[in-house]
Structures are given as structure tokens and as C-alpha cells.
Scaffold this motif. Structure first.
Motif, PDB file in Angstrom:
ATOM      1  N   LEU A 289       0.818  -1.218   0.000  1.00 13.94           N
ATOM      2  CA  LEU A 289       0.000   0.000   0.000  1.00 13.94           C
ATOM      3  C   LEU A 289       0.849   1.263   0.000  1.00 13.94           C
ATOM      4  CD1 LEU A 289      -2.742  -1.092   2.569  1.00 13.94           C
ATOM      5  CD2 LEU A 289      -2.805  -1.237   0.076  1.00 13.94           C
ATOM      6  N   GLU A 290       2.165   1.105   0.269  1.00 12.78           N
ATOM      7  CA  GLU A 290       3.066   2.251   0.278  1.00 12.78           C
ATOM      8  C   GLU A 290       3.776   2.433  -1.062  1.00 12.78           C
ATOM      9  OE1 GLU A 290       2.802   4.115   2.879  1.00 12.78           O
ATOM     10  OE2 GLU A 290       1.495   2.601   3.764  1.00 12.78           O
ATOM     11  N   CYS A 291       3.592   1.503  -1.989  1.00 10.78           N
ATOM     12  CA  CYS A 291       4.222   1.640  -3.299  1.00 10.78           C
ATOM     13  C   CYS A 291       3.584   2.803  -4.059  1.00 10.78           C
ATOM     14  CB  CYS A 291       4.093   0.348  -4.092  1.00 10.78           C
ATOM     15  SG  CYS A 291       5.014  -1.036  -3.373  1.00 10.78           S
ATOM     16  N   LEU A 292       4.329   3.369  -4.992  1.00 11.08           N
ATOM     17  CA  LEU A 292       3.895   4.576  -5.689  1.00 11.08           C
ATOM     18  C   LEU A 292       2.531   4.423  -6.363  1.00 11.08           C
ATOM     19  CD1 LEU A 292       4.525   7.467  -6.640  1.00 11.08           C
ATOM     20  CD2 LEU A 292       5.724   6.453  -8.596  1.00 11.08           C
ATOM     21  N   PRO A 293       2.251   3.345  -7.112  1.00 14.50           N
ATOM     22  CA  PRO A 293       0.927   3.245  -7.753  1.00 14.50           C
ATOM     23  C   PRO A 293      -0.220   3.291  -6.741  1.00 14.50           C
ATOM     24  CG  PRO A 293       2.431   1.607  -8.650  1.00 14.50           C
ATOM     25  CD  PRO A 293       3.112   2.198  -7.459  1.00 14.50           C
ATOM     26  N   ALA A 294      -0.044   2.595  -5.609  1.00 15.45           N
ATOM     27  CA  ALA A 294      -1.108   2.585  -4.598  1.00 15.45           C
ATOM     28  C   ALA A 294      -1.305   3.969  -3.998  1.00 15.45           C
ATOM     29  CB  ALA A 294      -0.767   1.575  -3.503  1.00 15.45           C
ATOM     30  N   GLN A 295      -0.204   4.687  -3.765  1.00 14.49           N
ATOM     31  CA  GLN A 295      -0.326   6.033  -3.192  1.00 14.49           C
ATOM     32  C   GLN A 295      -0.972   6.995  -4.191  1.00 14.49           C
ATOM     33  OE1 GLN A 295       2.404   7.770  -0.493  1.00 14.49           O
ATOM     34  NE2 GLN A 295       3.823   6.027  -0.568  1.00 14.49           N
ATOM     35  N   MET A 296      -0.564   6.911  -5.467  1.00 18.50           N
ATOM     36  CA  MET A 296      -1.171   7.785  -6.474  1.00 18.50           C
ATOM     37  C   MET A 296      -2.662   7.473  -6.635  1.00 18.50           C
ATOM     38  SD  MET A 296       1.310   9.760  -7.336  1.00 18.50           S
ATOM     39  CE  MET A 296       0.862  10.546  -8.883  1.00 18.50           C
ATOM     40  N   LYS A 297      -2.991   6.205  -6.532  1.00 16.21           N
ATOM     41  CA  LYS A 297      -4.395   5.784  -6.627  1.00 16.21           C
ATOM     42  C   LYS A 297      -5.225   6.404  -5.501  1.00 16.21           C
ATOM     43  CE  LYS A 297      -7.023   1.455  -6.972  1.00 16.21           C
ATOM     44  NZ  LYS A 297      -6.876  -0.031  -7.023  1.00 16.21           N
ATOM     45  N   ARG A 298      -4.656   6.425  -4.295  1.00 17.69           N
ATOM     46  CA  ARG A 298      -5.370   7.024  -3.157  1.00 17.69           C
ATOM     47  C   ARG A 298      -5.575   8.517  -3.348  1.00 17.69           C
ATOM     48  NH1 ARG A 298      -2.114   3.572   0.034  1.00 17.69           N
ATOM     49  NH2 ARG A 298      -0.751   5.280   0.719  1.00 17.69           N
ATOM     50  N   HIS A 299      -4.736   9.148  -4.146  1.00 16.80           N
ATOM     51  CA  HIS A 299      -4.850  10.591  -4.381  1.00 16.80           C
ATOM     52  C   HIS A 299      -5.618  10.913  -5.661  1.00 16.80           C
ATOM     53  CE1 HIS A 299      -2.416  11.696  -0.949  1.00 16.80           C
ATOM     54  NE2 HIS A 299      -1.463  10.873  -1.338  1.00 16.80           N
ATOM     55  N   GLY A 300      -6.372   9.936  -6.176  1.00 16.76           N
ATOM     56  CA  GLY A 300      -7.302  10.212  -7.267  1.00 16.76           C
ATOM     57  C   GLY A 300      -6.800   9.910  -8.664  1.00 16.76           C
ATOM     58  N   PHE A 301      -5.620   9.360  -8.808  1.00 18.94           N
ATOM     59  CA  PHE A 301      -5.085   9.019 -10.127  1.00 18.94           C
ATOM     60  C   PHE A 301      -5.566   7.629 -10.536  1.00 18.94           C
ATOM     61  CE2 PHE A 301      -2.391  12.379  -8.772  1.00 18.94           C
ATOM     62  CZ  PHE A 301      -1.712  12.884  -9.864  1.00 18.94           C
ATOM     63  N   SER A 302      -5.864   7.454 -11.818  1.00 17.71           N
ATOM     64  CA  SER A 302      -6.026   6.091 -12.340  1.00 17.71           C
ATOM     65  C   SER A 302      -4.625   5.590 -12.688  1.00 17.71           C
ATOM     66  CB  SER A 302      -6.926   6.076 -13.577  1.00 17.71           C
ATOM     67  OG  SER A 302      -6.336   6.777 -14.659  1.00 17.71           O
ATOM     68  N   THR A 303      -4.342   4.343 -12.378  1.00 17.92           N
ATOM     69  CA  THR A 303      -2.966   3.837 -12.491  1.00 17.92           C
ATOM     70  C   THR A 303      -2.917   2.680 -13.485  1.00 17.92           C
ATOM     71  OG1 THR A 303      -3.392   2.454 -10.538  1.00 17.92           O
ATOM     72  CG2 THR A 303      -2.297   4.576 -10.182  1.00 17.92           C
ATOM     73  N   HIS A 304      -1.912   2.713 -14.359  1.00 18.00           N
ATOM     74  CA  HIS A 304      -1.847   1.762 -15.474  1.00 18.00           C
ATOM     75  C   HIS A 304      -0.406   1.287 -15.676  1.00 18.00           C
ATOM     76  CE1 HIS A 304      -5.846   3.319 -16.874  1.00 18.00           C
ATOM     77  NE2 HIS A 304      -5.391   4.386 -16.223  1.00 18.00           N
ATOM     78  N   PHE A 305      -0.271   0.003 -15.995  1.00 17.36           N
ATOM     79  CA  PHE A 305       1.027  -0.589 -16.330  1.00 17.36           C
ATOM     80  C   PHE A 305       0.879  -1.305 -17.672  1.00 17.36           C
ATOM     81  CE2 PHE A 305       4.027  -4.152 -16.388  1.00 17.36           C
ATOM     82  CZ  PHE A 305       5.219  -3.517 -16.088  1.00 17.36           C
ATOM     83  N   LEU A 306       1.763  -0.973 -18.621  1.00 16.28           N
ATOM     84  CA  LEU A 306       1.685  -1.540 -19.968  1.00 16.28           C
ATOM     85  C   LEU A 306       3.080  -1.966 -20.408  1.00 16.28           C
ATOM     86  CD1 LEU A 306       0.055  -2.051 -22.624  1.00 16.28           C
ATOM     87  CD2 LEU A 306       0.655   0.294 -23.288  1.00 16.28           C
ATOM     88  N   GLN A 307       3.255  -3.246 -20.672  1.00 13.54           N
ATOM     89  CA  GLN A 307       4.545  -3.735 -21.143  1.00 13.54           C
ATOM     90  C   GLN A 307       4.391  -4.489 -22.455  1.00 13.54           C
ATOM     91  OE1 GLN A 307       6.157  -6.411 -18.110  1.00 13.54           O
ATOM     92  NE2 GLN A 307       5.302  -8.172 -19.171  1.00 13.54           N
TER      93      GLN A 307
END
Length: 713
Positions: A289-307
Motif C-alpha cells: 500500500l506504500e508503493c507509488l501506484p497505490a499512493q497515487m491511486k489514493r490521491h485520485g489518479f487512475s494507475t496503469h502498467f503496460l509492457q
């Protein structure tokens, strides 16, 4: 010595090591009976060949713990299945040498045989002492195999281990001082802000390029005065001149999953071959929950990973969502046609064309977003169009040149869409595939920042930074709260003092004290000291070396940073099944690219028992069914584990399998490879790996059994 020359390992220390150990071997076997000489020669051949095979496969020399595999016929036969020996010429040369000895070497009559006195032993002793003295006076930065014969390396390790035990005995019960790692783990946001308040961007885009070292960018080379001149990425170098560029940017380890974890979770991954922390994160419901995607998600960002590759390898299909990505997408998402057939996934040009369309979709929505991209085209085996192969002397160079054009076109496309006006863009790499004869190339990364307020940012960001700092930097840019569980500094602040930094690549543990001292420790726990203002430098002034407790203290600092996310518990339980529909290939060609499950690089502790449960059902299958195969590897080489044969998988007849195996010694970098051939699709409903401590009685019985002499055939 001839083999060293043929293999391209030419180096003065290496030839001296070969000559010293080879001379010692000749003297020890001179005029000895055939029953003694022949087995030693055969063992020598196996060691020499296995050393070359392992270096060619995974870029490291065998350890003492690997010796049981080097002399194991089953291991050797499994390791050479399919493509056979990589160094078949060396194998033939060794065999010819043994045969020549058997035919002619024993024909000299006893009275005419040369008698050698014991004084001759001074010759190899002088050569090996000369090797040690010269290494002390003129330390080399070549790879281990260029400096040491395998036997010499093992002898040196044994000597150093004995020296440490003697020091411990002489010290008696003197308690060791616990190493201080506060300077490596602290969150430091005490620097002066480069921007007043929050940045103007509303989105963040992290572009991760597979395996690219910082030396490929001309501005980086110029900043540190690098002697490396090959300009493989001129177009990205032009973008570096427009960005905030950090030349002294450190990669902490090898492997993509370790690099992604450090970038996105603000923590050092392990400095050894143990289970990556990203995999351990799956069993931790707090740290993720402290990783960057989880923190950005809590602040209203939609989070995406594409490889560009499939997601199953190294369990990124499970790890990335666990870090907090709303959407985790891989090769199957791309509908545009690739320009190349590449076993790992999308070629870089096609990948970035697809990624550009994905960014366009995100921009059509009102919600701010975080997107992390990961390329795959510069992963071995390197692939590029013929026009690039014609232009560059190697396939690796051609693949890098192809990526350079692809990422530069992508950045130009972002600018055309207006993305750079409202998005924080960071371009970096997951790890470095290294450059021969370039100092610290395996630890030299890069970081380019493109932001709406570019004019307020410096062109060159001074100071030492690394992947550890990326999460804190992004949160700091947006002026968001930064959890104290993250480590590192912010790229968007200036600091008046240096900082400590650690890295482990190519078998070398490296530490900078944040002032002016750089230390590099090798496999013998022999450390060399250099005067160096920063971590990454073209050269550094040698100050001397040390070993013993002072060297062990550095290793202990790394071990403390390695601390498991499992909280020290010995039992482990992982579930790698995702229940997604997987289309099978009719024929498999690569154990890695064709792997259907993400259970790679695990550590199975000593004295444990591992239970594997596998359940597969056919979603759609022709009448011939599918052939399934489960293989295991350790340090990327096949290793025999008692796995029952998998029956033919057919529609309406699910495959269920459960088996156990013991770990009398710790297994590191242990991987499962599930392969399937057929026409149709499957669903893996269960692939669990549970490792638990063995019952004391069973463990004792197993140890007693190992100590018994082998039964006669």
C-alpha cells in the motif's frame, strides 16, 4: 590458456591464474599412476567446460555450492538438452587433450622419465603469489572469469573463509558492532525545492527501457568525462539535452522485477539471488500500500502498467496489481501488427505506437493518470530489422539503435499531442545490460525528466541518485504526502551534502559514503577503496584495499537491506495462478519466453519441504489434446527435481497434480517453467508453491541418509 583466448576472456590476471594453477596441476600429477591422473583430468575437464557454459548462460562463475551440479551427470545432461553445449569446440579440445595423453603420454619408459624435485613447487607458488600481489597493487575491474581460473577462485574463497574464521577465533567472544544503515534507508526531503509548491503537471508517465545503461547517452558521457565513445542512442541523447538529466544515476541490481520494485516501492531489493521482494510483496498486505501506484491511486489518479511482453513471466500479472495498478496489460493488449517476430513480445517500434494510442485514450478521460511503460526489445536475444542489422556490427547494437528511433518517435508523438504540457514524463531503464570495459556500466542508469515547467529545472541534476529515489520524487513533485516507509531523496530538491548509496551488479557489492570514498567488494570479501566524488565516474584514484571484519561490515549492511518482506517467517506460500485464458502454441522454442507461469527466482530455505499443486483445465482444445511439461531451473540452468509426468490434457479432463520435494540445502534463483503445446486454450486454476519447515525427525533422518556411503551398483 588457449581456451581463454578462444573464448575472448584475454586478460593478464587470467593468463597468470591459468598458468599458476595449471603448473601446480602438472607438478602434482607428474609421474603419478594412471588411476590417479585420469580421474583428476576428467574432473578438470568437467569443471573447465561447466565454467564456460555457466558464464555464457548467466554471466557468472560457479560457486562452491554449485560443485555438486558440475559433477552431476544428470544435471549436465539436462543442461545441454535441445541446443546442446554452447562451447562444443572447447569440449572437443579437452577430449582431444585427454586422448592424446592416453595414447602418447604414458609411453616414456620409467628410467627415461624426468624426475622433478619438490623445489619446482616454488614455481606455481610464485605465480599465484604474484597474482595476489599484482591484484593488490594494480586492481582490475574486469569480470571475475577474466581474472581467475575456476580452481583458483575456489581456492581463494576457501583461503579467505579460513582467514575470517581465524580472525573470529582470535577475537574470541568480542561482540561485533551492528552496522548502521540509517543513511541508506532514510527518507530525506530536507533539500531546497526546485519548484515552488506543486508541479503544474496533472499526470505522470514513467517510460522504462529494457537494459539500457546511462553510457549510451552522449550528455551523460560528457558529464562524467567517459572514455566510451560509441553513440548508440543519439536521438534519445538529443531529448536528454532538453530534459533534466541526472548523470550520476545508480541501478541497484540486475533483473527487471528488482528494478521495478526499487523504482515503484522506494526500497532496495535484495543484493543476492534470493526471492525478489516484488514476489514476497504478494504475501504482504501492508507494504504494498506504500508503493507509488497505490499512493497515487489514493490521491485520485487512475494507475496503469503496460509492457510489451507477456505478463506471466516473474508474476508481473499478480505483482503489478498488488502494487496498486488499476490496469496491468501486456502483449495480449496490443492489436497493432508487430514489425518483427520477437519471442518476448512486441518489437519496440510497434510497442510505442500502441503505447501512444493508449496515452491518447487516457487523455480523453477527465481523471488524472499514472502510466508506467516497459519495453522488451533490447532483451536477449536481440532482434532488429535487417536495415539496422546492416548498419551496426552486432545484433545488440542494432536492437539499441532500433529502440533509440522508436522511443524518440514516441516522445515526439507525445509532444505533438500536447502531453508534455500537462504530464510529468520520466525516462529511465529497469537495469543495465552492461558494456564491456566501461567502468561501472552494469550499475550506470539514467533518468530524464520532462515537465511543463522545464525552464525552472536544471539541465544537469547534480548529485548521486538512483531507482530508490523515484517514488519519493514523483510524490514530492505533486506536493503529496510521502510515506516514511519509503527511502531516498527527491530529484526535485537540491541538497548541500552527499548521500550514501549501495549497488550490487556483476557479483560486486559497491558502496559510496556520500563524501569522497567509493568501495567495491568482490566474492572474496576483499574490498578496494577509491577516491571518487560521486558513485558513477569514468575513473577513480585507488587508495588501497582491506578485508576481514571491516569488509564483512559492508556485507552485513547489504544483508540488513535484504531483510525479507515476509517478516522473518520460514514458511512461504505463493499462488501464481491467475485463471486467465491462455492460448497455447503448437510448438515451444524457448523455456523463458514460452513459460505459462510466473514462479521465477524463488529462494527455498535449507531444511524445508516444498509442495507444488497444479490444476489446469482445457477451455478449448482439439481432439489431440495438449502436451504439458513442468521444468525446474536453478540459476537459469536445468536442475532435476522429482516431478511426475503430466498426462495429456483434453477437454473435459482437467489436469490435477501435487508433488513435494525437499530442500536439504538452500535453493536460490529457483524457477518453475510450465510449457504447453497444442491447438487450443487453457486456464490455470491453481499453481501454488508452499514451502514449510521440515519436521525435525525427517530432517535428521535425511541428513543421516546423506552421510551414509553410496550403495554398490
Amino acid at each position: 590458456m588457449a581456451g581463454r583466448f578462444w573464448l575472448g576472456w584475454s586478460a593478464g590476471f587470467g593468463y597468470l591464474s591459468d598458468l599458476g594453477v595449471g603448473t601446480l596441476l602438472v607438478l602434482l600429477l607428474h609421474n603419478r599412476p594412471l588411476w590417479l591422473v585420469l580421474p583428476v583430468m576428467l574432473v578438470w575437464c568437467v569443471f573447465t567446460l561447466s565454467n564456460a557454459e555457466l558464464i555464457g548462460a548467466v554471466g557468472r562463475m560457479p560457486e562452491a555450492s554449485d560443485l555438486k551440479y558440475l559433477t552431476d551427470p544428470q544435471f549436465l545432461s539436462h543442461s545441454t538438452q535441445g541446443s546442446g553445449l554452447t562451447n562444443s569446440g572447447l569440449a572437443l579440445a579437452l577430449a582431444a587433450g585427454v586422448l592424446a595423453y592416453l595414447i602418447g603420454g604414458r609411453r616414456v619408459p620409467e628410467p627415461r622419465r624426468l624426475k622433478l624435485s619438490g623445489y619446482w613447487m616454488a614455481l606455481p607458488a610464485a605465480l599465484l603469489v604474484g597474482h595476489a600481489v599484482n591484484q593488490y597493487a594494480y586492481p582490475s575491474e574486469d569480470d571475475q572469469w577474466k581474472q581467475f581460473n575456476l580452481t583458483h577462485k575456489l581456492l581463494a574463497e576457501g583461503f579467505n573463509a579460513g582467514q575470517l574464521r581465524l580472525e573470529d577465533w582470535l577475537d574470541g567472544d568480542t561482540p561485533e558492532v551492528a552496522p548502521d544503515i540509517a543513511g541508506l534507508t532514510q527518507l530525506d526531503l530536507n533539500g531546497t525545492r526546485l519548484l515552488a509548491g506543486s508541479g503544474k503537471a496533472r499526470n505522470v508517465l514513467i517510460i522504462t527501457l529494457e537494459g539500457i545503461p546511462g553510457a549510451y547517452l552522449a550528455p551523460n558521457r560528457a558529464a562524467i568525462g567517459s572514455s566510451y565513445q560509441e553513440d548508440l542512442m543519439p536521438r534519445l541523447g538529443q531529448w536528454a539535452n532538453r530534459a533534466m538529466n541526472t548523470p550520476d544515476y545508480v541501478l541497484h541490481s540486475h533483473q527487471t522485477i528488482r528494478g521495478l520494485y526499487a523504482m515503484l516501492c522506494g526500497d532496495y531489493d535484495k543484493f543476492d539471488s534470493g526471492t525478489p521482494k516484488g514476489v514476497e510483496l504478494l504475501n504482504n498486505q501492508v507494504r504494498n500500500l506504500e508503493c507509488l501506484p497505490a499512493q497515487m491511486k489514493r490521491h485520485g489518479f487512475s494507475t496503469h502498467f503496460l509492457q510489451g511482453a507477456g505478463l506471466r513471466f516473474m508474476a508481473k500479472d499478480k505483482i503489478m496489481p498488488h502494487m496498486g495498478f488499476d490496469k496491468t496489460l501486456g502483449r495480449d493488449w496490443f492489436k497493432n501488427k508487430p514489425y518483427l517476430e520477437f519471442p518476448w513480445g512486441m518489437d519496440d517500434k510497434a510497442y510505442f505506437e500502441g503505447a501512444l494510442s493508449y496515452v491518447k485514450q487516457l487523455r480523453q478521460k477527465k481523471q488524472p493518470w499514472m502510466l508506467t511503460l516497459l519495453t522488451v526489445g533490447t532483451h536477449q536475444p536481440y532482434s532488429a530489422p535487417q536495415e539496422y542489422l546492416d548498419k551496426y556490427p552486432t545484433a545488440k547494437g542494432a536492437a539499441v539503435g532500433y529502440l533509440d528511433d522508436a522511443v524518440a518517435d514516441f516522445l515526439a508523438g507525445l509532444e505533438k499531442q500536447g502531453v508534455l504540457k500537462d504530464t510529468l514524463v520520466i525516462v529511465t531503464s529497469d537495469e543495465s545490460h552492461g558494456i564491456e570495459k566501461v567502468r561501472l556500466a552494469s550499475a550506470w542508469g539514467f533518468n530524464l525528466v520532462l515537465a511543463p515547467e522545464q525552464a525552472q529545472l536544471p539541465a544537469l541534476k547534480r548529485g548521486t541518485y538512483g531507482h530508490l529515489d523515484l517514488s519519493a520524487s514523483v510524490l514530492d513533485y505533486f506536493d503529496l504526502p510521502v510515506s516514511t516507509s519509503l527511502s531516498g531523496r527527491s530529484l526535485f530538491r537540491d541538497y548541500s551534502t552527499g548521500r550514501e548509496m549501495l549497488s550490487y551488479t556483476n557479483g560486486l557489492l559497491r558502496q559510496h559514503d556520500g563524501k569522497s570514498e567509493f568501495i567495491e567488494c568482490d566474492f572474496q570479501q576483499v574490498c578496494r577503496r577509491y577516491a571518487s566524488e560521486g558513485f558513477i565516474a569514468n575513473s577513480a584514484r585507488y587508495l588501497g584495499r582491506f578485508s576481514g571484519k571491516q569488509a564483512r561490515l559492508i556485507a552485513q549492511r547489504a544483508a540488513l537491506l535484504d531483510q525479507s518482506l515476509l517478516g522473518g517467517q520460514l514458511g512461504q506460500q505463493y499462488q501464481f495462478a491467475t485463471k486467465e485464458r491462455i492460448k497455447l502454441k503448437e510448438h515451444n522454442s524457448d523455456d523463458w519466453a514460452d513459460n505459462l507461469i510466473g514462479a521465477q527466482y524463488l529462494e527455498l530455505p535449507k531444511g524445508t519441504r516444498t509442495t507444488v499443486t497444479l490444476k489446469i483445465r482445457a477451455v478449448r482444445m482439439d481432439k489431440n489434446g495438449a502436451k504439458m511439461l513442468l521444468k525446474t531451473k536453478e540459476f537459469d540452468r536445468d536442475v532435476a527435481v522429482a516431478i511426475p509426468d503430466l498426462p495429456l490434457l483434453k477437454t473435459g479432463k482437467p489436469l490435477t497434480l501435487s508433488f513435494t520435494f525437499d530442500n536439504p540445502a538452500t535453493r536460490k534463483a529457483f524457477s518453475f517453467h510450465l510449457l504447453g503445446e497444442g491447438r487450443g486454450a487453457i486456464e490455470i486454476t491453481d499453481f501454488s508453491v508452499i514451502t514449510e519447515p521440515m519436521e525435525p525427525e525427517l530432517l535428521a533422518a535425511q541428513q543421516d541418509e546423506e552421510e551414509l556411503p553410496p550403495l554398490p551398483h
